[in-house]
Design a protein around this motif. Structure first.
Motif, short mmCIF file in Angstrom:
data_model
loop_
_atom_site.label_atom_id
_atom_site.label_comp_id
_atom_site.label_asym_id
_atom_site.label_seq_id
_atom_site.Cartn_x
_atom_site.Cartn_y
_atom_site.Cartn_z
N ILE A 96 0.83 -1.20 0.00
CA ILE A 96 0.00 0.00 0.00
C ILE A 96 0.87 1.26 0.00
CG2 ILE A 96 -1.62 1.34 1.42
CD1 ILE A 96 -2.73 -1.43 2.35
N VAL A 97 1.91 1.23 0.78
CA VAL A 97 2.85 2.36 0.78
C VAL A 97 3.40 2.58 -0.63
CG1 VAL A 97 5.10 3.15 1.58
CG2 VAL A 97 3.49 2.13 3.21
N GLN A 98 3.74 1.48 -1.25
CA GLN A 98 4.27 1.54 -2.62
C GLN A 98 3.23 2.16 -3.57
OE1 GLN A 98 5.35 -2.33 -4.11
NE2 GLN A 98 6.04 -1.50 -6.09
N PHE A 99 2.00 1.74 -3.39
CA PHE A 99 0.92 2.26 -4.23
C PHE A 99 0.74 3.76 -4.01
CE2 PHE A 99 -3.33 3.05 -5.75
CZ PHE A 99 -3.46 2.18 -6.82
N ILE A 100 0.78 4.16 -2.75
CA ILE A 100 0.65 5.59 -2.45
C ILE A 100 1.80 6.38 -3.07
CG2 ILE A 100 0.74 7.29 -0.59
CD1 ILE A 100 -0.76 5.29 1.19
N ASP A 101 3.01 5.88 -2.89
CA ASP A 101 4.16 6.59 -3.43
C ASP A 101 4.08 6.69 -4.96
OD1 ASP A 101 5.23 7.07 -0.98
OD2 ASP A 101 6.50 5.27 -0.96
N THR A 102 3.66 5.61 -5.58
CA THR A 102 3.53 5.62 -7.04
C THR A 102 2.46 6.64 -7.46
OG1 THR A 102 4.10 3.28 -7.12
CG2 THR A 102 3.06 4.22 -9.07
N LEU A 170 -5.12 11.99 -0.75
CA LEU A 170 -3.76 12.23 -0.30
C LEU A 170 -2.95 12.94 -1.39
CD1 LEU A 170 -2.13 9.38 1.70
CD2 LEU A 170 -0.77 11.13 0.58
N CYS A 171 -3.06 12.43 -2.59
CA CYS A 171 -2.36 13.04 -3.73
C CYS A 171 -2.86 14.46 -3.95
CB CYS A 171 -2.59 12.23 -5.00
SG CYS A 171 -1.89 10.58 -4.95
N HIS A 172 -4.15 14.61 -3.92
CA HIS A 172 -4.78 15.91 -4.11
C HIS A 172 -4.23 16.93 -3.11
CE1 HIS A 172 -8.09 18.83 -4.50
NE2 HIS A 172 -8.12 18.84 -3.17
N ASP A 173 -4.24 16.56 -1.85
CA ASP A 173 -3.75 17.47 -0.81
C ASP A 173 -2.27 17.80 -1.02
OD1 ASP A 173 -6.16 17.71 0.46
OD2 ASP A 173 -5.83 16.01 1.81
N TYR A 174 -1.54 16.79 -1.43
CA TYR A 174 -0.11 17.02 -1.62
C TYR A 174 0.15 17.98 -2.79
CZ TYR A 174 4.83 16.22 -2.36
OH TYR A 174 6.17 16.40 -2.52
N ILE A 175 -0.49 17.71 -3.90
CA ILE A 175 -0.27 18.54 -5.09
C ILE A 175 -0.70 19.98 -4.85
CG2 ILE A 175 -1.13 18.97 -7.41
CD1 ILE A 175 -1.01 16.07 -7.97
N ARG A 176 -1.82 20.14 -4.21
CA ARG A 176 -2.33 21.49 -3.97
C ARG A 176 -1.55 22.23 -2.87
NH1 ARG A 176 -7.78 22.82 -5.74
NH2 ARG A 176 -8.31 21.29 -7.34
N HIS A 177 -0.59 21.51 -2.28
CA HIS A 177 0.22 22.10 -1.21
C HIS A 177 -0.65 22.56 -0.05
CE1 HIS A 177 3.54 21.75 -3.87
NE2 HIS A 177 3.00 22.55 -4.75
N ASN A 178 -1.75 21.85 0.16
CA ASN A 178 -2.55 22.17 1.33
C ASN A 178 -1.88 21.65 2.60
OD1 ASN A 178 -4.63 23.41 0.04
ND2 ASN A 178 -5.79 21.53 -0.29
N ILE A 179 -0.94 20.78 2.42
CA ILE A 179 -0.36 20.14 3.60
C ILE A 179 1.15 20.21 3.59
CG2 ILE A 179 -2.26 18.53 3.86
CD1 ILE A 179 -0.50 16.41 2.58
N ASP A 181 4.99 18.61 4.59
CA ASP A 181 5.59 17.29 4.46
C ASP A 181 5.31 16.45 5.72
OD1 ASP A 181 6.49 17.80 2.00
OD2 ASP A 181 8.62 17.96 2.51
N GLU A 182 5.35 17.12 6.83
CA GLU A 182 5.09 16.42 8.09
C GLU A 182 3.67 15.83 8.07
OE1 GLU A 182 5.23 17.39 12.92
OE2 GLU A 182 4.98 18.97 11.40
N GLU A 183 2.73 16.69 7.68
CA GLU A 183 1.35 16.24 7.59
C GLU A 183 1.23 15.07 6.61
OE1 GLU A 183 -1.92 19.71 8.31
OE2 GLU A 183 -0.52 20.05 6.68
N LEU A 184 1.95 15.19 5.49
CA LEU A 184 1.90 14.13 4.48
C LEU A 184 2.32 12.79 5.10
CD1 LEU A 184 1.57 13.22 1.51
CD2 LEU A 184 4.00 13.71 1.19
N GLU A 185 3.42 12.83 5.83
CA GLU A 185 3.90 11.59 6.44
C GLU A 185 2.85 11.01 7.39
OE1 GLU A 185 6.36 9.68 5.58
OE2 GLU A 185 6.66 11.21 4.01
N LYS A 186 2.26 11.90 8.19
CA LYS A 186 1.21 11.44 9.09
C LYS A 186 0.07 10.81 8.30
CE LYS A 186 1.79 14.91 12.78
NZ LYS A 186 1.13 16.11 13.36
#
Lengths: 202, 202, 202, 202
Positions: A96-102, A170-179, A181-186
DNA sequence: CATGAATGAGTATTCATTCAT
DNA sequence: GATGAATGAATACTCATTCAT
């Protein structure tokens, strides 16, 4: 009426030329957007004349369709290593981690392409269908993999859909920079735990 | 560019006129889409002259921005009963069900508006920002509510984001008709359980 | 769909502008032909912008229709002195001569217009209808005149149609320079005699 | 302009190919009109490549010229039985009726061809010349026939031209459906009588 | 403030003709 | 001779924006 005869290129040169048009269009659509790219630019970028474009494509929206197909095939390739590889019920978390990272990588790699083509999919039903089919195919393949790995059949597809939503958000939040890096890891951590729990649940 | 003197209407009639333009545009954008609606149509539908539009708005995309704001305020209203009402930690499940139903209703009520404005948000960063701010506001208000209700502060915002993704995916699948009603019920059930577990988790 | 709203100009300035476009088109169509005249040329010749043309006309062929109407009204005017004046059964021969001369003059005055618009009438049924209506109107008015002058009702319209054919052929031969002036005079003389005989016949 | 080396095909295969192009063009021009038929369609219908067309013809209008020649030769054939057969001064009326019927048949058989080619003759002087030559030839042959049959030489050609006009008008009225069958019969009768009178007159 | 006529740049598509193979 | 892929100029029509009234 008369000129509906779009050539299906079989000669190597023709195929190359058609692909050159698709590739050039892909780049331009990402750079300027579909509506702001005109056919003259496409032809020029592909190194062909404006006229020849209409030997290979019905019209401009037909080019778009091929570009979307190309984009989707790129997406498919990015997930193929996961979808083709073995899945072990014990190591599901790492998968799942791999899928998220991909997924994140796939979105991040070409934010413009993602935004442009995703937007167009909301506006044109032809394109929407292509994306829907892609999504369904991916999810169905995941389902088969997970079933083979011994996960409960009960509501499996529904669980996968929900999991997919978690990853997309998760991807959406990351791309939009709503979060941060710390939040991303959480979030990654929470997402993984949640999905694992979901799949292993009743 | 040089004529930045867009009037901020203070007279009652002016405000009404500006609102009429926004409302007419909103309806037309939903019906035909932003790109396929021209300013002459907007003016006619709003009962004003084409010229006056440019007294209230910088350009066409400026109208769009106001329309999006209107749309977002509609969205906000739909969630206000949930966000304003009390939240009881014991009854969290029913509140989540309510949230899901409201989300589905909100998406379903005007699929065209949702698709159109969501697509535009992907294409224009101004609009993207408006949506992001809205999303952040909603999620933040939810966080405060949940904190007040006694939920663990730990990773709470991240949990809420993940939960939000689950709900969005559910709406997405429902609108696109990828799923049957039976599947929807299963997903709603799973989603609720998952979110409850997530919020109550460590 | 949305822009079918062609203005029916009522203001003096608008009417003048519309007429300027028709007149400019008329001249250009005669000079270069309809197909070889483009809308930019029309606008320029009329002293307006290309866009405004489409406020007054549906499309290019709509302009053509108005031009044809103008041409037909010119034709009508040229025959009005004959059709409005009195007809005396005794002086029918001189009236026929007058009709022939008017026809020849009418054709000769603007050979290009005649050829262009007549050709277009063969290719477009809309235009054909306009010409047919004109021909029928003229012949019908002639019939009434001749009846009032005391000519036999028997087959009168048919006699007039045949007479009309005689005159048209005469004009045709003259314009195409198939005949010498001497021949023309002979034909005019013969035509007159024949038509007189026809009208006075049983 | 520089490549005036249009082959005059002497080989049998070449001649056949050229004729195939002409025939295919003829059919297409009748069906769709000259302007709406493109060279690719012509080549395809003729079973040749687009490039080879320009070995046999200078340009597209050159094809048209050959097509018109073919059309005119068809017209000629239709009148040959009358023009080649004997003419008896006593039976002149029946010969005229026959001529009228042949003319009507000729026009009716292919209204599209008639309209299309006649229109083009008004727009292109090359084509006009071909038609004029044809008309002159026919009329001249008629004159010789009639002289041989013993009709007065006096103004004979002029009489024939006028007669020709009568017949043409009749066909015109018939094709345009301006007249009923009853009217047609009356007109045929009147036309015949008039022409007989004309030819027998001083 | 208000009008709506006017502007004119912008664009997808066609097609007669050429030319490399 | 033959092919058919390639050329690129040409053109009707739209529409956001302006401005004379």
């Amino acid at each position: 009426m008369s000129n509906n005869e779009i050539r299906v290129p079989k000669q190597k040169r023709s195929i190359e030329k058609k692909n050159a048009i698709i590739k050039a269009s892909y780049d331009l659509f990402c750079e300027k957007g579909y509506h702001k790219t005109n056919t003259a630019e496409i032809a020029k970028a592909a190194g062909v004349s404006t006229g020849i474009v209409y030997n290979y494509f019905q019209d401009k929206s037909d080019i778009l369709l091929e570009v979307i197909k190309l984009y989707i095939s790129h997406l498919g390739e990015q997930f193929s290593s996961i979808l083709d590889g073995p899945i072990d019920k014990e190591n599901i978390a790492s998968m799942i981690v791999q899928f998220i990272d991909t997924s994140i990588a796939s979105h991040t790699m070409n934010v413009d392409a993602h935004n442009e083509f995703w937007a167009l999919s909301l506006l044109e039903s032809d394109i929407q269908t292509l994306f829907d089919q892609f999504e369904n195919t991916i999810l169905e393949r995941l389902r088969e993999k997970l079933m083979a790995a011994g996960f409960s059949h009960n509501c499996l597809l529904e669980k996968i859909r929900i999991s997919y939503g978690i990853v997309e958000q998760l991807c959406h939040d990351y791309i939009r920079h709503n979060i941060t890096d710390e939040e991303l890891e959480k979030m990654k951590s929470l997402a993984t735990t949640t999905i694992v729990g979901l799949l292993n649940g009743v």
